[in-house]
Design an enzyme around this catalytic site. Structure first.
Site, PDB file in Angstrom:
ATOM      1  CG  ASP A   1       8.743   3.918  -7.985  1.00 14.86           C
ATOM      2  OD1 ASP A   1       8.161   3.060  -7.376  1.00 14.86           O
ATOM      3  OD2 ASP A   1       8.630   5.312  -7.687  1.00 14.86           O
ATOM      4  CD  GLU A   2       4.199   5.698  -8.069  1.00 13.99           C
ATOM      5  OE1 GLU A   2       3.421   4.549  -8.003  1.00 13.99           O
ATOM      6  OE2 GLU A   2       4.425   6.211  -7.111  1.00 13.99           O
TER       7      GLU A   2
ATOM      8  N   PRO B   1       0.853  -1.244   0.001  1.00  7.11           N
ATOM      9  CG  PRO B   1       0.076  -0.923   2.044  1.00  7.11           C
ATOM     10  CD  PRO B   1       0.628  -2.067   1.221  1.00  7.11           C
TER      11      PRO B   1
END
Length: 216
Positions: free
Chosen positions: A102-103, A26
């Site tokens: 990333d992401e 999360p």
């Protein structure tokens, strides 16, 4: 199709040792921090890679973290071909041993397929970092495909807590002070935004995500 010469291997032959690894959790669990740490560690051993991101909280072509770290990055757009990106680097004489993505939950499904191809046919290690589910608690399509294709899936162990003290599992979108249940899948905000912000995010346990209770 594999390239005639794989500069990652260095001798024109594939090592067949690369892997696709997905690190998820999360918000606030340190995904971007780990991504930059991994890039640092590989770089210290003489490996060369590319750092990529999409929709970073800074809204710029960089990976930023909540503890103040930052690194320039390639901004991933819908039309970016990741295989072509790596092959261009090779064509310019650069060696690419790995990608830090990333992401990755915001990439297209086709780009996740390209990452798998870079591992299998081009011998490039891929380390992907991202959320698993959106504000509605549904898997992002790219994250789902990473779960399906990755050689290794790791949930980050940095514990994020709900306001009640239970483990935070779900990423709630807060719009005008209430948990949103409908809307666009991707709307940029931050967990550090002020409570009065029009759109922000808050990590909640399942109980309080479902009830919409944001605490006192």
């Amino acid at each position: 199709m594999a390239p005639a010469h794989c500069q990652s291997a260095g001798d024109g032959r594939l090592r067949h040792g690369a892997a696709l690894k997905f690190f998820w959790g999360p918000m606030d669990c340190g995904k971007s921090t780990l991504a930059l740490q991994m890039d640092h560690n590989h770089g210290r051993q003489g490996r060369r890679g590319l750092v990529l991101t999409r929709n970073d909280r800074s809204m710029g072509p960089q990976v930023t973290t909540r503890i103040g770290l930052a690194h320039a990055a390639v901004e991933v757009t819908d039309d970016l071909d990741l295989i072509a990106l790596v092959r261009k680097e090779w064509g310019d004489g650069a060696r690419i041993d790995y990608l830090i993505c990333d992401e990755a939950c915001f990439y297209t499904v086709e780009q996740i397929e390209q990452l798998a191809d870079l591992v299998d046919s081009y011998d490039v290690d891929v380390y992907a970092f991202g959320l698993a589910s959106d504000f509605r608690s549904y898997l992002f399509p790219a994250a789902q495909r990473l779960f399906e294709l990755a050689d290794e899936v790791n949930r980050l162990q940095v514990e994020v807590l709900c306001w009640c003290g239970r483990e935070g599992l779900l990423n709630a979108r807060i719009v005008d002070g209430s948990v949103a249940r409908e809307g666009e899948q991707v709307v940029i905000g931050d967990t550090a935004a002020a409570d009065q912000a029009e759109v922000r995010y808050q990590v909640l346990c399942r109980r309080h995500y479902r009830s919409g209770d944001l605490g006192g």
